[in-house]
Scaffold this active site. Structure first.
Site, mmCIF file in Angstrom:
data_model
loop_
_atom_site.group_PDB
_atom_site.id
_atom_site.type_symbol
_atom_site.label_atom_id
_atom_site.label_comp_id
_atom_site.label_asym_id
_atom_site.label_seq_id
_atom_site.Cartn_x
_atom_site.Cartn_y
_atom_site.Cartn_z
ATOM 1 C CG HIS A 1 -53.236 29.750 -2.968
ATOM 2 N ND1 HIS A 1 -54.680 30.100 -2.877
ATOM 3 C CD2 HIS A 1 -52.960 28.984 -2.090
ATOM 4 C CE1 HIS A 1 -55.078 29.661 -1.785
ATOM 5 N NE2 HIS A 1 -54.050 28.856 -1.179
ATOM 6 N NE ARG B 1 -43.472 28.867 19.159
ATOM 7 C CZ ARG B 1 -43.697 28.484 20.628
ATOM 8 N NH1 ARG B 1 -43.112 28.526 21.197
ATOM 9 N NH2 ARG B 1 -44.969 27.786 20.195
ATOM 10 N N GLY C 1 -58.072 28.776 6.369
ATOM 11 C CA GLY C 1 -58.637 27.597 7.363
ATOM 12 C C GLY C 1 -59.656 27.189 6.536
ATOM 13 C CG HIS D 1 -58.000 29.927 1.101
ATOM 14 N ND1 HIS D 1 -57.098 30.960 1.418
ATOM 15 C CD2 HIS D 1 -57.369 28.821 0.923
ATOM 16 C CE1 HIS D 1 -55.738 30.463 1.550
ATOM 17 N NE2 HIS D 1 -55.896 29.193 0.953
ATOM 18 C CD GLU E 1 -58.566 24.493 0.322
ATOM 19 O OE1 GLU E 1 -58.993 25.460 1.285
ATOM 20 O OE2 GLU E 1 -57.515 23.769 0.460
ATOM 21 C CG ASP F 1 -52.743 25.311 -0.740
ATOM 22 O OD1 ASP F 1 -52.754 26.491 -0.279
ATOM 23 O OD2 ASP F 1 -53.903 24.672 -0.432
HETATM 24 N N1 ADE Z 1 -53.861 27.060 5.076
HETATM 25 C C1 ADE Z 1 -52.838 26.464 4.661
HETATM 26 N N2 ADE Z 1 -53.274 25.663 3.821
HETATM 27 C C2 ADE Z 1 -54.529 26.148 3.352
HETATM 28 C C3 ADE Z 1 -55.575 25.774 2.634
HETATM 29 N N3 ADE Z 1 -55.199 24.803 1.580
HETATM 30 N N4 ADE Z 1 -56.775 26.021 2.858
HETATM 31 C C4 ADE Z 1 -57.004 27.118 3.845
HETATM 32 N N5 ADE Z 1 -56.055 27.369 4.486
HETATM 33 C C5 ADE Z 1 -54.867 26.915 4.570
HETATM 34 ZN ZN ZN Z 2 -54.225 27.998 0.684
#
Ligand code: ADE
Ligand code: ZN
Length: 348
Positions: free
Chosen positions: A23, A78, A176, A203, A206, A284
């Site tokens: 992840h 970019r 997100g 995800h 979280e 992450d």
């Molecule tokens: N995008 C980047 N890191 C994230 C996270 N921890 N949770 C959700 N989206 C992400």
């Molecule tokens: Zn993540």
């Protein structure tokens, strides 16, 4: 057997363990020097060009603030050269930590929205992945939907993933915010991605409660859960995850830095382990959170007082939970076992 709390021995052992990262977001893996260099090239993006200011910029008030910062950094990327730079930078960081394989989350829709041609993204991923292999790190891709951008992002991410199907693409994700972004909305895209042979790794849990994890399992056919932190408050869910051996991609430092848990000692990773859940440790967005993969192993082992064998088990979990083929899993498994046996007695 006593825990391996002693700093140096623990560090050395965690470093030497052959590791797998399941992840990590490509944009979030950009080193601080890389972010500074990109920011200096594109000052209009609002990302600090000074080292001290960047460190402050990466101090997050909450998860929403983190995402705003994350998207600002995304906008710096970019072209194919930038993508290549990110991939090779990540590979070098992983190689230096004895990490052999990583499944890296890429969010094509964000890059396309920022005006990057899809071919540039794909070219940067391909050349970066080839260079990573030379460094001894195998990379696989997870293409994920930025949930805050809604079902259009779901559709576009699916179309891009299935049309382009780059070498190394193994999974389909959803990132997100979770609050107000129900997992079930994205069911049609996950169903089609899974039918096409991609693994489901959204995800969930979280930043919201266990209901989101249940939804990820039922609606999106999740095979692993990104984070899954809130499962700890639901005994039936803990039991379900353990019984079905659905791994969690736990990212402890990330959870502290975005304010999901006050500190590592309060992280529910102990509860997950006690219930027999398959826990894997991950970073992450490592430089944004001041995390490293080895550091996550050290921090969790130190906080929980794990033995060397227990720490090695976490590395094995990541191998088992990965989408590597059986042959490559066996190679890594054997390496971990071989180094664990003598080292375990060292710590006894
Ligand atoms: N995008 C980047 N890191 C994230 C996270 N921890 N949770 C959700 N989206 C992400
Ligand atoms: Zn993540």
């Amino acid at each position: 057997m006593p825990g391996i709390r002693t700093g140096q021995a623990l560090r050395a052992f965690a470093h030497a363990l052959p590791k797998v990262e399941l992840h990590v977001h490509l944009v979030g893996s950009a080193s601080l020097p890389t972010v500074l260099e990109l920011a200096r090239r594109r000052p209009a993006a609002g990302v600090p060009t000074d080292e001290r200011e960047l460190a402050e910029f990466f101090t997050f008030r909450d998860f929403a603030h983190f995402l705003t910062v994350y998207l600002a950094v995304t906008s710096l990327v970019r072209d194919r050269h930038d993508v290549h730079t990110l991939v090779t930078g990540l590979a070098a960081d992983l190689a230096a930590q004895n990490c052999r394989y990583a499944e890296v989350t890429v969010t094509p829709y964000n890059h396309l929205l920022d005006g990057m041609p899809g071919d540039d993204l794909l070219a940067g991923l391909a050349t970066g992945r080839a260079r990573a292999a030379e460094l001894g790190v195998e990379l696989a891709w997870c293409f994920d939907i930025p949930g805050e951008k809604g079902i259009r992002a779901g559709q576009e991410t699916l179309v891009f993933a299935l049309r382009e199907r780059p070498e190394g693409l193994v999974s389909f994700g959803l990132g997100g915010p979770e609050l107000g972004v129900g997992r079930a909305r994205f069911e049609p895209y996950f169903t089609r991605a899974r039918e096409a042979g991609l693994h489901s790794v959204p995800h969930a849990g979280e930043t919201t409660g266990p209901a989101t994890i249940w939804s990820a399992l039922h609606d999106l056919g999740a095979e692993r859960i990104g984070h899954g932190t809130s499962c700890a408050s639901d005994p039936a869910l803990l039991e379900h995850l353990a019984a079905h051996r659905i791994p969690l991609e736990v990212c402890p430092t990330s959870n502290v830095r975005t304010g999901q848990v006050p500190d590592l000692a309060a992280h529910p990773v102990r509860r997950m382990l006690d219930h027999g859940v398959v826990v894997t440790l991950n970073t992450d967005d490592p430089p944004m959170f001041g995390a490293t993969l080895t550091g996550e192993y050290v921090a969790v082992a130190g906080t929980l007082g794990l033995t060397a064998a227990e720490l090695a088990r976490l590395a094995e979990n990541a191998v088992e939970a990965s989408f590597l083929d059986e042959q490559r899993k066996a190679v890594l498994r054997n390496e971990i076992t071989e180094m664990t046996l003598p080292r375990t007695t060292d710590f006894a």
